[in-house]
Design an enzyme around this catalytic site. Structure first.
Site, PDB file in Angstrom:
ATOM      1  N   TYR A 141       0.822  -1.214   0.000  1.00 45.17           N
ATOM      2  CA  TYR A 141       0.000   0.000   0.000  1.00 45.17           C
ATOM      3  C   TYR A 141       0.858   1.268   0.000  1.00 45.17           C
ATOM      4  CZ  TYR A 141      -3.860  -3.143   1.326  1.00 45.17           C
ATOM      5  OH  TYR A 141      -4.779  -4.153   1.363  1.00 45.17           O
ATOM      6  N   ASP A 254      -5.016  -6.912   6.203  1.00 46.43           N
ATOM      7  CA  ASP A 254      -6.236  -6.201   5.825  1.00 46.43           C
ATOM      8  C   ASP A 254      -7.322  -7.217   5.456  1.00 46.43           C
ATOM      9  OD1 ASP A 254      -7.982  -4.277   5.005  1.00 46.43           O
ATOM     10  OD2 ASP A 254      -6.879  -3.666   3.222  1.00 46.43           O
TER      11      ASP A 254
END
Ligand code: NAD
Length: 367
Positions: A141, A254
């Site tokens: 990310y 996540d």
């Protein structure tokens, strides 16, 4: 002299102010019971801050959070702000807080309350109590990314055309600090840490695995296991009760922590903590959003916010006994049959309560 803590409180949007109001009642109660005091500083972030200040997170709010012992947050966002440019949407406040406070470790418990097992999509589920320790500020990310055009031809004759890429990149320092948090957390739990990676394919995962082996040597009493992420996603369904602490990278964490949250069946019961370097304030918040569909109705379940207070007491304020007491009180109230609208089943004999009534039951149980 009794310890005094400065708590930055961000109620946010939707049900945020309601659930945080209830959570503060519980914090106030345990402070009296366990002999510490607090100064709360009420701050705006999210949609409410956009309305007042034109931005989801002001420098002043961030500075006030930095200047506190811990940050308690409700939730941000809602349809009112959905049409805004992504760069000033309410959710940007969360990213600003995480990066501004250097919060690199996300702790998400996925605990099943056995009385709520019927809400789980898995049948005959019991004894699930997993703590996800997810790396929060590195990995794919945050790695190098970009787009370009290519006229390279693939073996089957397909032209590549437009290309987009993201890079998974982890340093030794980033991995070691999160592994230590996972092993330390396991000490106070069931003494087991599972590393989830994709070491059969990814070089970054092989570094995680090597360092995991090294750190494990400092914790001889903690059992360890390494699983590939694809295998772990299956094992979470087939043997969820066998996991204790799961440590993993940003993206795997996540995905898997959402999967595990679903297994427990109730978004209104799940808290979270985001931690940085010791001595910097942690951020504590329920995993659910601002639930605009039920805001102002009294239907919101405040337990996730109340359990976030317990995590705050345990991980940022050094009050583990008060944290234990809150967690026990919530479990007792659930086992006594009190249910908010998200959990209540008609004709089940359960006691239907609104958010203040379930908090009152928790306060009474605390003593
Ligand atoms: P949500 O979690 O707000 O709601 C999903 C469903 O769960 C809704 O039906 C809601 O009523 C219910 N629900 C959620 N929390 C509940 C609680 N405590 N008690 C009872 N029921 C509860 O997710 P969403 O609807 O996708 O998002 C709504 C808004 O929240 C969006 O603007 C989204 O961007 C934002 N959001 C914020 C955060 C955050 O602040 N950390 C996280 C997720 C979503």
């Amino acid at each position: 002299m009794a310890d005094k803590y400065k708590i930055a409180v961000i109620e946010g949007d939707g049900i945020g102010p309601e659930i945080i109001g209830e959570a503060l009642k519980v914090l106030d109660k345990v402070s009296g019971l366990y002999g510490f005091s607090m100064q709360t500083v009420m701050l705006d972030a999210g949609g409410v801050s956009i309305d007042k200040n034109g931005v989801p997170l002001t420098d002043e709010t961030l500075a006030a959070c930095r200047n506190s012992d811990a940050v308690l947050l409700g939730a941000v966002g809602g349809p009112k702000w959905d049409g805004l440019d992504p760069s000033i949407r309410p959710e940007k406040a969360l990213l600003g807080l995480r990066s501004g406070l250097g919060l690199y470790a996300n702790l998400r418990p996925a605990k099943l309350f056995d009385e709520l097992a019927h809400a789980s999509p898995i049948k005959d589920i019991k004894d699930v109590d997993i703590l996800f320790v997810r790396e929060l500020t590195g990995g794919i990310y945050f790695g190098d990314n970009g787009e370009y055009d290519s006229d390279e031809v693939l073996p089957d004759g397909t032209v590549k055309g437009h290309v987009a890429y993201d890079t998974e990149c982890y340093s030794e320092g980033e991995i070691l600090r999160i592994l230590k948090i996972a092993f330390e957390a396991a000490k106070g739990r069931r003494q087991k840490v599972t590393l989830v990676d994709k070491a059969n394919v990814l070089a970054s995962s092989r570094l995680w695995r090597k360092l995991f082996g090294q750190v494990a040597k400092d914790y001889p009493d903690i059992a360890t296991e390494c699983l590939y992420v694809d295998n772990c996603s299956m094992q979470l369904i087939s043997r969820p009760s066998e996991f204790d602490v799961i440590v993993t990278s940003n993206m795997f964490g996540d995905i898997l922590s959402d999967e595990a949250g679903m297994i427990t069946g109730s978004v209104g019961m799940l808290p979270s903590a985001s931690l940085g370097t010791p001595g910097t304030p942690g951020l504590f918040e329920p995993i659910h959003g601002s639930a605009p569909d039920i805001a102002g109705t009294g239907k919101a379940n405040p337990c996730a916010a109340i359990l976030s207070v317990a995590m705050m007491l345990r991980y940022s304020l050094g009050q583990p006994l008060a944290a234990d007491a809150i967690e026990r009180a919530v479990a007792d109230v659930i086992s006594s049959g009190f249910r908010t609208s998200d959990l209540y089943r008609e004709g089940s004999g359960e006691i239907f309560v609104n958010l203040s009534e379930i908090t009152l039951a928790i306060l009474k149980t605390l003593g």
